[in-house]
Design an enzyme around this catalytic site. Structure first.
Site, short mmCIF file in Angstrom:
data_model
loop_
_atom_site.label_atom_id
_atom_site.label_comp_id
_atom_site.label_asym_id
_atom_site.label_seq_id
_atom_site.Cartn_x
_atom_site.Cartn_y
_atom_site.Cartn_z
CE LYS A 153 -3.86 3.88 5.09
NZ LYS A 153 -4.39 4.50 4.42
CG HIS B 262 -1.47 1.12 1.70
ND1 HIS B 262 -3.16 1.55 1.42
CD2 HIS B 262 -1.79 2.49 1.74
CE1 HIS B 262 -3.50 2.24 1.43
NE2 HIS B 262 -2.41 3.20 1.69
NE ARG C 268 -10.40 10.31 5.46
CZ ARG C 268 -8.94 9.66 5.41
NH1 ARG C 268 -7.69 10.09 6.13
NH2 ARG C 268 -8.72 8.91 5.37
CG HIS D 130 -8.89 -3.75 5.35
ND1 HIS D 130 -8.50 -3.76 3.62
CD2 HIS D 130 -10.17 -5.27 5.21
CE1 HIS D 130 -8.97 -5.37 3.01
NE2 HIS D 130 -9.88 -5.82 4.63
#
Lengths: 141, 459
Positions: free
Chosen positions: B247, B218, B301, B245
């Site tokens: 982090k 990722h 964001r 999912h």
């Protein structure tokens, strides 16, 4: 308040049975007058500990705090009478003690409980938030 | 079509529509820019320290996030009552809510973030993918259109892409609303289940299909865009260390990816921002496998992991974001962006390090590391009560050093010097992870952490 008497042996027996059936290891319940603790031991022999604090002699009811239902500017008093703290008035549950100004709107603040208005806890025109204490009432039954 | 750039309203007071460490971080940035801050809080956060250091603080509702931090009307009312000219949404809560951004703008306030239309466009994964393809951003193989209702057409498409494929909800994200299909026999049931999930969870049954990558990493690219059509990218991050999912550890730059490989992708991201008229900070998320990048989504964001990019680029991303919202042009061009050294971030969560169950309660004592190249973003202190109502993130431990190996060593030292008593935290788990040889070598994929945890649990 719960009407269940947790010091009643029948209640304890019922709870013990239910805990054993559910495979739970124990339970602890506290209430203003005492505490019940049931521990289900290995072999399903329960240990029970009930301690009941002697109920204190009836005293004055705890003070009730009227809190802000939302954010706004606080205005004590109502158009129909003097500012709320000029005296220590008796209030009825439906009495308006002041207002919250939210933009052009004035939101009435009701006592919610009959009693003696003992304190005003926010300054006039103060910005108050949700849950901020505004008045203190000594309830009268 | 690019948006027109209207002059945003100037402001001197920022309402921080968030809580926890990010409320503290935004307050710091505002103070350094000479701006006043308004902190709003729920009843559970009444004692939060950032409320005491704000210019104004206002309780907006009960502990439930739905009645406080997610209550648009309460937030707008708080802004009006306190005279705030802008709202910073932080991350999570309403930060990617287009309706809220729109309501803020309509109230004559500045939303410190992109426009409502940008949030909306990137929130729909199909329209986002279409925009990325148009800008030359590499995407996962699969069409940029919604999945047909015709089962035969769905089967043809899966064969064309090649199994395994993944079915995703157009309105999904964060690992929700998706299903991997390894073979043709399982396709129709997977489509039906995901469609129903999407309808219930995201309000739209729209789905799309992509090639499922087996061992991807990722990788993210951070962008910063102003209201004058200027845009830069601030380097890349590797956020492959994930559990369910979510982090856990992030680092910048992503190890083992040469500048020649990442540069065209960064440029394409910037081009995409220009094409969609994007304003503010944003993150392009990619899967990376066998030397190729595949766009998955754009986060419109500030990211939790923005500090690792701040440490390598030397740019205060929150301040830059606020300046953009004031209408200021970017103070730097792409040639000025120089990323140096290596940074790691560990998310310190109030949770059991073995079961990962949340742990609320009072922090009885606390030791946080200090020193060169060490930064701690947090709101906690000894005596602070961690409420059970919100995300378990209580602190971010960030380190920076000239090389990845030195940064890892610094993080080990920093973790050794971190102690949070009274509640459970994931610190023991993080310490163990930083001793792992594969993680130390780098370039582990997004499945690595789950496998590592399984091995640790095995007798």
């Amino acid at each position: 308040m719960s009407a269940i008497d947790f010091s009643d042996p029948a209640t304890i027996a019922f709870l013990t049975e239910a805990l054993t059936a559910a495979g739970a290891s124990g339970l602890e319940i506290s209430w203003p007058g005492g505490r019940l603790r049931i521990v289900i031991a290995t072999g399903n022999e329960a240990g029970v500990d009930v301690s009941v604090t002697p109920r204190p002699a009836p005293t004055a009811q705890p003070l009730v705090v009227v809190k802000a239902p939302m954010a706004g500017h606080f205005y004590p008093g109502s158009p129909s009478r003097q500012a709320a703290t000029d005296r220590l008035p008796s209030v009825l549950a439906a009495d308006i003690l002041g207002f919250l100004r939210v933009g052009p709107l004035l939101l009435p603040l009701c006592a919610g409980r009959a009693g003696i208005l003992t304190k005003q806890l926010a300054e006039p025109d103060a910005l108050v938030g949700f849950g901020d204490p505004l008045f203190e009432i000594e309830p009268q039954s | 079509m690019p948006e027109t750039f209207d002059s945003p309203p100037r402001f001197d007071t920022v309402l921080i529509a968030n809580r926890g460490e990010i409320a503290t971080r935004i307050q710091k940035a505002c103070r350094e820019l000479g701006l006043k801050t308004v902190v709003v809080y729920s009843e559970a956060d009444r004692q939060a320290p950032y409320g005491k250091t704000a210019d104004s603080a206002l309780c907006i509702g009960p502990s439930s996030a739905a009645k406080s931090y997610l209550n648009k009307d309460a937030l707008l009312l708080a802004a009006r009552l306190t005279g705030a000219g802008a709202i910073h949404p932080g991350y999570g809560f309403l930060s990617e809510n287009a309706a809220f951004a729109d309501a803020v703008e309509k109230a004559g306030l500045a939303f410190i973030g992109p426009s409502a239309s940008s949030i909306e466009a990137m929130g729909d994964k199909i329209s986002a993918k279409r925009a990325m393809i148009a800008a030359g951003v590499p995407c996962v193989p699969g069409p940029d259109t919604a999945l047909s209702d015709d089962p035969a057409a769905v089967e043809r498409l899966a064969l064309e892409i090649g199994y395994p494929v993944i079915i995703k909800a157009a309105g999904g994200g964060g690992g929700r609303g998706m299903r991997v299909v390894p073979e043709a026999g399982l396709l129709q049931e997977a489509v039906a289940l995901t469609r129903e999930e999407a309808r219930q969870a995201f309000g739209s049954p729209s789905l799309y299909m992509e090639k499922f990558l087996q061992h991807p990493r990722h990788i993210e690219i951070q962008v910063l865009c102003d209201t004058h059509g200027n845009a830069v990218w601030l380097g890349h991050r590797d956020c492959s260390m994930q559990r369910r999912h979510q982090k856990v550890v992030e680092e910048a730059p992503a190890p083992g990816i040469s500048p020649d490989v990442i540069r065209p992708v960064g440029r394409a991201c910037v081009e995409a921002c220009r094409q969609i008229g994007y304003q503010g900070v944003g993150t392009f998320e990619f899967l990376y496998e066998d030397g190729a990048f595949y766009f998955i989504e754009m986060n419109t964001r500030l990211q939790v992991e923005h500090p690792v990019t701040e440490m390598t680029s030397g740019i205060d991303i929150v301040q830059a974001q606020i300046k953009v919202a004031q209408g200021d042009p970017l103070e730097l061009a792409q040639a000025d962006v120089k990323c140096e050294g290596h940074a790691f971030e560990c998310r310190i969560n109030a949770e059991n390090p073995d079961t990962f169950l949340p742990s609320a309660g009072v922090i009885t004592s606390l030791a946080l590391p200090e020193g060169m190249g060490i930064r701690v973003d947090t709101h906690i202190h000894a005596g602070y009560k961690v409420p059970p109502y919100y995300d378990s993130l209580i602190a971010k431990l960030i380190v920076h050093a000239p090389t990845r190996a030195e940064a890892m060593a610094r993080m080990r030292e920093a973790l050794a010097g971190t102690r949070v008593d009274g509640i459970s935290t994931n610190i023991p788990f993080l310490r163990a992870l930083f001793e792992d040889s594969a993680f130390t070598r780098g370039e582990t994929d997004i499945h690595y952490l789950e496998q590592w945890l399984k091995q640790r649990r095995a007798p």
